[in-house]
Motif scaffolding. Sequence first.
Motif, short mmCIF file in Angstrom:
data_model
loop_
_atom_site.label_atom_id
_atom_site.label_comp_id
_atom_site.label_asym_id
_atom_site.label_seq_id
_atom_site.Cartn_x
_atom_site.Cartn_y
_atom_site.Cartn_z
N ALA A 117 46.60 -30.79 0.94
CA ALA A 117 46.98 -31.70 2.02
C ALA A 117 45.82 -32.64 2.32
CB ALA A 117 47.36 -30.92 3.27
N TYR A 118 46.13 -33.84 2.80
CA TYR A 118 45.09 -34.74 3.26
C TYR A 118 44.38 -34.13 4.46
CZ TYR A 118 46.51 -38.59 0.23
OH TYR A 118 46.77 -39.37 -0.86
N GLN A 119 43.09 -34.33 4.54
CA GLN A 119 42.30 -33.73 5.60
C GLN A 119 42.59 -34.38 6.96
OE1 GLN A 119 38.19 -33.99 4.40
NE2 GLN A 119 38.60 -33.14 2.37
N GLU A 120 42.79 -35.70 6.97
CA GLU A 120 42.98 -36.41 8.24
C GLU A 120 44.42 -36.23 8.73
OE1 GLU A 120 40.06 -38.74 5.66
OE2 GLU A 120 42.05 -37.84 5.41
N SER A 121 44.57 -35.89 10.01
CA SER A 121 45.90 -35.66 10.57
C SER A 121 46.75 -36.91 10.50
CB SER A 121 45.78 -35.17 12.02
OG SER A 121 45.11 -36.13 12.82
N GLU A 122 46.11 -38.10 10.62
CA GLU A 122 46.87 -39.35 10.56
C GLU A 122 47.54 -39.52 9.20
OE1 GLU A 122 43.21 -40.02 13.18
OE2 GLU A 122 43.68 -39.08 11.26
N VAL A 123 46.84 -39.13 8.13
CA VAL A 123 47.41 -39.26 6.79
C VAL A 123 48.45 -38.17 6.55
CG1 VAL A 123 46.89 -39.49 4.34
CG2 VAL A 123 45.19 -40.17 6.03
N ARG A 124 48.19 -36.96 7.03
CA ARG A 124 49.17 -35.88 6.87
C ARG A 124 50.48 -36.23 7.55
NH1 ARG A 124 44.86 -32.42 7.98
NH2 ARG A 124 45.67 -31.95 10.05
N GLY A 125 50.41 -36.96 8.67
CA GLY A 125 51.64 -37.36 9.34
C GLY A 125 52.49 -38.29 8.49
N LEU A 126 51.84 -39.15 7.69
CA LEU A 126 52.56 -40.07 6.81
C LEU A 126 52.95 -39.41 5.50
CD1 LEU A 126 50.26 -43.18 7.36
CD2 LEU A 126 52.60 -42.93 8.20
N PHE A 127 52.10 -38.50 5.00
CA PHE A 127 52.31 -37.83 3.72
C PHE A 127 52.12 -36.33 3.92
CE2 PHE A 127 50.91 -42.14 2.94
CZ PHE A 127 51.80 -42.59 1.96
N PRO A 128 53.15 -35.64 4.44
CA PRO A 128 52.99 -34.24 4.84
C PRO A 128 52.97 -33.24 3.69
CG PRO A 128 55.23 -34.97 5.24
CD PRO A 128 54.46 -36.19 4.83
N ALA A 129 53.36 -33.63 2.49
CA ALA A 129 53.37 -32.70 1.36
C ALA A 129 51.94 -32.43 0.89
CB ALA A 129 54.21 -33.28 0.22
N GLU A 130 51.81 -31.61 -0.13
CA GLU A 130 50.51 -31.33 -0.74
C GLU A 130 50.50 -31.96 -2.13
OE1 GLU A 130 49.62 -27.19 -0.71
OE2 GLU A 130 49.37 -27.11 1.47
N PRO A 131 50.07 -33.21 -2.23
CA PRO A 131 50.14 -33.90 -3.52
C PRO A 131 48.98 -33.55 -4.44
CG PRO A 131 49.25 -35.37 -1.86
CD PRO A 131 49.61 -34.09 -1.15
N ASN A 132 49.13 -33.94 -5.70
CA ASN A 132 48.06 -33.85 -6.69
C ASN A 132 47.69 -35.26 -7.16
OD1 ASN A 132 50.48 -34.35 -8.04
ND2 ASN A 132 49.88 -33.21 -9.87
#
Length: 375
Positions: free
Chosen positions: A338-353
């Motif tokens: 997951a992206y470390q920043e909560s702002e990015v996780r809100g836009l991209f909530p999956a765990e990408p590679n």
Amino acid sequence: MSAVDQNTRRRRGTGLIALDEDRASPGWTLFAPLTGPGDVHLVDLRGREVHRWKLPYRPGRHARVLPGGVLAYNGVLPGQQALFPMWHKYRGGVMLTVAPDGTILSEYRDPLQHHDAHHHGDGRILYTALEPLRGPEAAAVRGGVAGSEADGTVWADTIREVDAEGRTTWSWRASEHLDRAGFALHPAYSREHWPLVNSVSPLADGNVLASLRSVSAVVVISRATGEILWRSAPGSLSQQHCPTELPDGKLLVFDNGVFRPGCDVPFSRVIEIDRVSGEITWEYHDPAREAFFAPFMGSAQRLPNGNTLVTDSPSGRLFEVTREGLVCWEYVVPYFGAYQESEVRGLFPAEPNAVFRSYRYQAHELPWLDTRSGV
């Protein structure tokens, strides 16, 4: 917990997927997982890791090996506020050069840097950044979704070059040199960022090549005057990334295919453009076009044997194709998170590679590497 891994990309398999040793271009492939803590990986043709750098910043897009084997790395500067919703997704801010053992040799910071930073190898850095447009200047930007500015501000691109001491030696402003009507935002795009320069690099003649994603244009900028010397034909590209100059002067471009005119099924492709005629002289797309579609990010690199290394960035899929369009190597990045920043996780909530770009290097470009570990 489900008995089935709910991460679709991971479930389909990772690591080395395919290898045709007779057709693949020899070498080692470099990539930096975007959600990682700052790891840069180098793998051989069999997908075996032969080297890893561990750096103190999350990737601000990508890493590249400079002449002599030094690593250039663009990282995310921590602790910065979001200028607009998507800013945390593609911002950078810190530009490093790093020795093979991980020692940081140089570091330059600009909190407004984003997407790309081209390290020349002599201490100079050519990179993309932002400046705010407000009031009449913001209103003059054409296109986009009405009222979608960030607090009434349109953030416009600039391009800067600094020397080894961090002194600005050249700069360019979209607000000064781009015609608003000729370079209007796509109607579906937010008006928070114009024209979204996602790639910048020097050409052999000294001028500057840039990709303007949100207006679907690749341009050549005069180093002397800042004027636009050439642009791709309107409608020929769709939200593209990573144009590079080939030895014959043509441009290799990753054409994402979002909002492609006259196309009801989106697909991505890699193309060569003849700058003189404007014609597309080579194209790769998957035989099943819908099977290769990267709606954002992506890159392509022409290899010494004429093959092309393609980065299907959102899928973490790196693959090599021959001139005839045959896949001869495929590797799926096995590092998810997951992206470390909560702002990015809100836009991209999956765990990408996901990775922004990948690069293939030959033995002479990695003089410190024990090449007996490669294929």
